[in-house]
Design an enzyme around this catalytic site. Sequence first.
Site, PDB file in Angstrom:
ATOM      1  CB  SER A 120      12.135  -5.148  -1.273  1.00 15.09           C
ATOM      2  OG  SER A 120      12.503  -3.822  -0.977  1.00 15.09           O
ATOM      3  CE  LYS A 123       9.128  -1.883  -2.412  1.00 14.41           C
ATOM      4  NZ  LYS A 123      10.301  -2.221  -1.606  1.00 14.41           N
ATOM      5  CB  SER A 303      12.241  -2.833  -5.512  1.00 13.67           C
ATOM      6  OG  SER A 303      12.172  -3.199  -4.154  1.00 13.67           O
TER       7      SER A 303
END
Length: 468
Positions: A120, A123, A303
Amino acid sequence: MALTAVAAAGPWESGQRTAERAIAASRDGQGKQARPHKKGAAGGHKGALAPLPPAAPEVLAAVTGPHNAPVPTKTGLAGRLGPLLYDGALGSLTTGAVVDAVSGRTVWGQRPGTPAVPASTTKVATAVASLSLLGADHRLTTSVVAAGKDRVVLVGGGDPTLTARAKPGGWTAASLRTLASDTVRALRAKGVRSVRLTYDTSLFTGPAVHPIGHNDNIAPVTALMADEARSDGKSVKGPAARHADPAAKAAEAFADLLRKGGVKVEGAVKAGKAPSHAQAADRLAEVRSAPLADLVERMLTNSDNDIAEALARHTALAADRPGSFSGGAKAIGSALRELGLPLKGARFADGSGLDRTDHLTAEQLARLLALAADPDHPELRPVLTGLPVAGFSGSLRERFTSSRGGAGLVRAKTGTLTGVNALAGTVVDADGRLLTFAFLTNGTTNPVAAQSALDRLAAGLTTCGCRK
């Protein structure tokens, strides 16, 4: 790269929220534990105890301005971080990089240019790319247009935060209820009491289901959905069961709201397209999302995979590419190259980091965060302000809460997949220098232990002058 203070909403000092620092002072300061490390460059042996970095001596003391504070040295950082890199909980591939945010120079690295699965932390790249192309004030618009005498079309604007709930949970989101009431008002003004309803999802193209398949971590990616297609009716973040057809579900909810407003909906609600010749006069109502700056902050703090994939598609559309997984991936890479980021070894497959074929290097992530701190790119500042705060918010709320240090001092995006753990963020070191960092480890077997090992690396920077 020049750097002024890291501006953010709220009471900040050199990129650090003052209220969080106060609480952190009561948590830190007792770090007297030790952790084993393997034999390595620091001369340690497996099973030996390596002392943890001392806790921050005066968390509440004002830090020196980031321009004037001394820069840590490579040798000093290696002495602090080296022993922590030999934690047995880390995987078969562990990489790291520390960048001085003032100069943009890499001041320490452990395989900093080796690509790894970033999970993640991808991102961060999505956030930078979307802000650079769309701007922090950009909003996503969901609208209703007239298509003939008695047909109306609900046009999806690619806003996953659109809500059908009466109480959306404290988040300022575009409301499907408001859109319906405004539509009812516009129809009444035209003397219309009965309509046929279709819904248009043509803004996004390509497969809707992420390559990982149907999953509680992400809904099918479509230009029309309400409340991220969460079927539990209450959750606002984290995993949850999702509706299989988010657009149809949102359109049915809209139809119900029209009926409650006194407008009869004839026949079945079907997918369709708004007229290509539709003019402003044909628009009956619209609602707009929170600004992109807020969406980016929410995406990073929680997230949020749904926001990430939507923003990747909007980035693609802004770059004249298809609003699809592949279009978004290509647009993110192109946007980062335009910003001057070297992308050797990088690979983007999605915007969320759920795809294990994504690859980034630790140095690329750390440099992206330094770029977000550059006063020449104020539009990127939400990348920093959206980072979870250690021990206090988002995906770091339950981390850094023991006596290991770092609570309130580390701001970082987490990354977790099976066998993959990552942490990328910012710290102000003991001398007051703003640093960005990234630590990626692949091949882990114990995610909790791996997270703790990464936390110790980040916490080590907060107490480090590291100039020897």
